[in-house]
Write a protein that holds these residues in place. Sequence first.
Motif, PDB file in Angstrom:
ATOM      1  N   ILE A 182       0.840  -1.209   0.000  1.00  0.00           N
ATOM      2  CA  ILE A 182       0.000   0.000   0.000  1.00  0.00           C
ATOM      3  C   ILE A 182       0.867   1.248   0.000  1.00  0.00           C
ATOM      4  O   ILE A 182       0.608   2.207  -0.741  1.00  0.00           O
ATOM      5  CB  ILE A 182      -0.944  -0.016   1.220  1.00  0.00           C
ATOM      6  CG1 ILE A 182      -2.009  -1.093   1.049  1.00  0.00           C
ATOM      7  CG2 ILE A 182      -1.588   1.347   1.421  1.00  0.00           C
ATOM      8  CD1 ILE A 182      -2.869  -1.309   2.278  1.00  0.00           C
ATOM      9  N   ILE A 183       1.909   1.246   0.824  1.00  0.00           N
ATOM     10  CA  ILE A 183       2.812   2.407   0.879  1.00  0.00           C
ATOM     11  C   ILE A 183       3.494   2.624  -0.461  1.00  0.00           C
ATOM     12  O   ILE A 183       3.544   3.751  -0.984  1.00  0.00           O
ATOM     13  CB  ILE A 183       3.850   2.217   1.998  1.00  0.00           C
ATOM     14  CG1 ILE A 183       3.164   2.190   3.373  1.00  0.00           C
ATOM     15  CG2 ILE A 183       4.910   3.310   1.951  1.00  0.00           C
ATOM     16  CD1 ILE A 183       4.080   1.812   4.506  1.00  0.00           C
ATOM     17  N   LEU A 184       4.004   1.539  -1.054  1.00  0.00           N
ATOM     18  CA  LEU A 184       4.729   1.670  -2.310  1.00  0.00           C
ATOM     19  C   LEU A 184       3.806   2.058  -3.466  1.00  0.00           C
ATOM     20  O   LEU A 184       4.205   2.790  -4.371  1.00  0.00           O
ATOM     21  CB  LEU A 184       5.466   0.360  -2.623  1.00  0.00           C
ATOM     22  CG  LEU A 184       6.590  -0.003  -1.643  1.00  0.00           C
ATOM     23  CD1 LEU A 184       7.197  -1.353  -1.997  1.00  0.00           C
ATOM     24  CD2 LEU A 184       7.676   1.078  -1.646  1.00  0.00           C
ATOM     25  N   MET A 185       2.556   1.577  -3.448  1.00  0.00           N
ATOM     26  CA  MET A 185       1.596   2.007  -4.471  1.00  0.00           C
ATOM     27  C   MET A 185       1.319   3.500  -4.363  1.00  0.00           C
ATOM     28  O   MET A 185       1.267   4.217  -5.370  1.00  0.00           O
ATOM     29  CB  MET A 185       0.296   1.216  -4.335  1.00  0.00           C
ATOM     30  CG  MET A 185       0.361  -0.199  -4.857  1.00  0.00           C
ATOM     31  SD  MET A 185      -1.195  -1.081  -4.588  1.00  0.00           S
ATOM     32  CE  MET A 185      -2.348  -0.041  -5.470  1.00  0.00           C
ATOM     33  N   SER A 186       1.130   3.967  -3.147  1.00  0.00           N
ATOM     34  CA  SER A 186       0.904   5.396  -2.948  1.00  0.00           C
ATOM     35  C   SER A 186       2.122   6.203  -3.393  1.00  0.00           C
ATOM     36  O   SER A 186       1.996   7.241  -4.049  1.00  0.00           O
ATOM     37  CB  SER A 186       0.590   5.682  -1.477  1.00  0.00           C
ATOM     38  OG  SER A 186      -0.533   4.952  -1.041  1.00  0.00           O
ATOM     39  N   VAL A 187       3.294   5.702  -3.039  1.00  0.00           N
ATOM     40  CA  VAL A 187       4.525   6.392  -3.414  1.00  0.00           C
ATOM     41  C   VAL A 187       4.703   6.378  -4.936  1.00  0.00           C
ATOM     42  O   VAL A 187       5.208   7.346  -5.519  1.00  0.00           O
ATOM     43  CB  VAL A 187       5.731   5.747  -2.708  1.00  0.00           C
ATOM     44  CG1 VAL A 187       7.036   6.288  -3.260  1.00  0.00           C
ATOM     45  CG2 VAL A 187       5.653   5.985  -1.203  1.00  0.00           C
TER      46      VAL A 187
END
Length: 966
Positions: A182-187
């Motif tokens: 989720i963090i990497l998708m947002s990033v």
Amino acid sequence: MGHRFSRRKLDGTEDLSPGRFSVSEEAPPHYSSYSTGSETAVSMETPTRRPSEVVNSRQDNRRPSIYSTMDAMPHLEFYANATATGRIRRSRPSLETLRKAVDDAESGSNTGDSGRGSVSALQESGNESKENGAGGKTAQPVRFGWVTGVMVRCMLNIWGVILFLRLSWITSQAGILLTWLIILMSVLVTSITALSVSAISTNGRVSSGGAYFMISRTLGPELGGPIGVVFSFANALACALNTVGFSETVRDLLIEYDSQIVDSINDVRIIGSITVTVLLLISLAGMEWESKTQILFFLVLMVSFINYFVGTLIPATPQKQSIGVFGYRSEIFLENLFPDWRGPEGDFFRMFAIFFPSAIGILAGANISGDLKEPEIAIPRGTLMAIFWTTVSYLAISSTVGACVLRDASGNMNDSLPLNFTEACEGLSCGLGWNFTECQQSGTCSFGLSNSFQVLIQVSGFGPLIYAVFKCKKAELNVIAPLISNFFLCSYALINFSCFHASNTNSPGWRPSFRYFSPWTGLFGAVISVVLMFLLTWWAALIAFGLIIFLFGYVVYKKPEVNWGSSVQASTYNMALSYSVSLAGVEDHVKNYRPQCLVLTGPPTLRPALVDFVGSFTKNVSLMICGDILMDDEKSVSQRNSNEMIKWLNQRKVRSFYTSFKASDLREGARHLLQASGLGKMKPNILVMGFKMNWQESSSKGIEDYINTIYDAFDSNHGVCVLRMMDGLDIRDELETEVNQAFEVDEAIESDDQISDNTVNDQIKTVFQSKQGKKTIDVYWISDDGGLTLLVPYLLTRRKRWRRSKVRVFIIGEQQTMENDRKEMKTLLQRFRLDVHDVIVMTDSERPPLAKNMRRFEEMLAPFRLNEGQLDERTAQQQRTEFPWKVTDKEMDALRLKSEKKVRLNEIIRRNSKYAALVLVSLPVPQADCPSSLYMSWLDTLSCGLHCPVLLIRGNQQNVMTFYCQ
């Protein structure tokens, strides 16, 4: 505008002392300006100045070109945006000034006039030096670098309520692995957007306005306006999110110390109002105070992070263990590695929607672009560094909290297990000496990652320090976060698309200095943002897009008069060029025929009726070009501003091009325009003119040029239309004296104050802009020209103002065959699929005209007769050669029958079309030896005596209509 500005500057230097300019190449003199009170003096200096003086001299940057002392070398200030700095823009000499200056120099003039342009430049430099001198210092605004202005600001906006109150809960739901995803998708979304922002922000100097400024200047006001509103609304929601979090934190602290203000709900409102007011006061205090506050908040956050990570290393006390905090344990890390979805919100995209607002602060630096020292450097560097460090912090906190805290804990000290326990115990906590089985099975656990939003406070070394950041309840945050996600994703989609669009237009003006981007990553970022919007909250996505579509339509309707060189303009050019080239390879077909008109309007502002009439049947259908032929005795082309004419046409909602051509006479200009106007297949096939009302008072050459222009159009295979109105078309005299009876002032069309004095400011409403009601359009189809005479009234009736008008077609026939002629014409019109109200057969066209009308015709033509009977043969032959436009007795007798038919036809038209809205009559095609004055009298005779507009029309004798399907 350039030459006018330069002239004003030149005129403003008449009070300066003239300087002598040496043409010696060995030792050119140097000039400097200095201020002496209210005056500016110009002094000559020898080339022996000190190097420091040469470096500091502003005039060295404005040195003349080797071509001329008036010409200037390239300089940065020539390209500066005057509106951005609020100062008068320095301009290079205009071509007009240079041409005059060269003439003066070549004539050997060594007076001050030859150097007036340079002296003017010196005067400007002196004025600027005076403004920037010690006596005229002005306070400079605070400018920030990339660290404090962008990176710190972005990091503060990225770190927030989601980090401290939801990241641990998301980790419990999704597990460490999916949380990282989720963090990497947002990033990924924010990083691609940051690359796009970096590209846009380095394509020219960015002024104040932030994301709105960049999007609007790239995609234009049509999309810039809507996304500016949406982005502002998203920021307002983000402000509400953080304000609610802070307010509830303070409210809970007050409850702990038994110090409520009113009640739990109203306390949040009161604290929130006070908080927003304090933030507003900080903003009003200026960017310097706001920046200092940001630094203070940043330091608090740094201390909070240190406090948290130190807390993870401190051995857990029994009190902490009772709430699920055990420090770093491999078994806890492995247990929390995978998801454990719970409740109605337990799914991946819901977690993504709640987390995404934590990554939305990437535009915080770009939003203050006007307050940055070097925005083209600060925005890319600061934004990308902020994304990097905040990503590291999110990954680190999610993994460390997942390695230290259980998902469920009761918080009851009595749940600790003795060394030799025999009671039933399930779960990871049993191996850690605690039995949380009962609360797990009953769902009553109050602590742990899955149940408490204060885990970071509990893990930290000193918990209350985290309160300096945020605290918020689940319900409000989980409702606001998806809405914020949608609106920010919408903004990011348009930012990425604007970068992609600007790159794909191949515009030479798109030259970003930031090279680490690709238009395809921008397109991918735009697509993934839109997809995520609908995956997260589909109804919020529909609301966002509905709002953008509504605002887009509103801005398009209002048509703001701005020109920002947007990529939409570049794309329009690309499409036009591509389609024009493609069209060049397409063969003409009668089904695709369109009346493409070259209209000899002169200045369109002086012949609005002619413009409105042609625009009525060409708008959204075909090409229209307003041609302005500038005679030798008129103003030069540069003095008649084409932009003002185009602005007038746009304001009048007429879709037409404007082109001016300098020629010695009307015929030469029209001939060149017929040959050169247009592009490929997009070129005129019809010449439209106004009727020459003053032809009887005009010179013989004027009549010759007018009629020969019609002849030339026929010779070049063009159709011809001549429009006549009772009071004429040119409104110049009426504007100077009284209002023309054929026109009325349109109060609904406001004048543009920015149009120059040379342009008619008042928009005039003509009869072609009024609703015609149920009046008739009478078509006298005397000669078959291929169908153009029928096509024009059909196109008119497609317009709203002419929709209720009824078309009547008049044809010539005989009494005996009248019904057959009528049926045959009706059949033809039906096959043409034309909705004609009636077909009328004129059986009395062969009758001789009334004597009084014929006498009027002869009196009108009398001044142009040669009267050979009163001259000897030699003199008559000489005058025939010198005055070919005069009508001889022989020509008069030979063409008498044709003249009588024209007079008779006019009698029929006046009798039948007295109340018509428009009359169309087939334009006669004369033989090449027909005198121009006789042909002019025919045109006058055919169209005289009618109160409605009359159009004399003739196609090029090629079919423009067909009833076949191929």
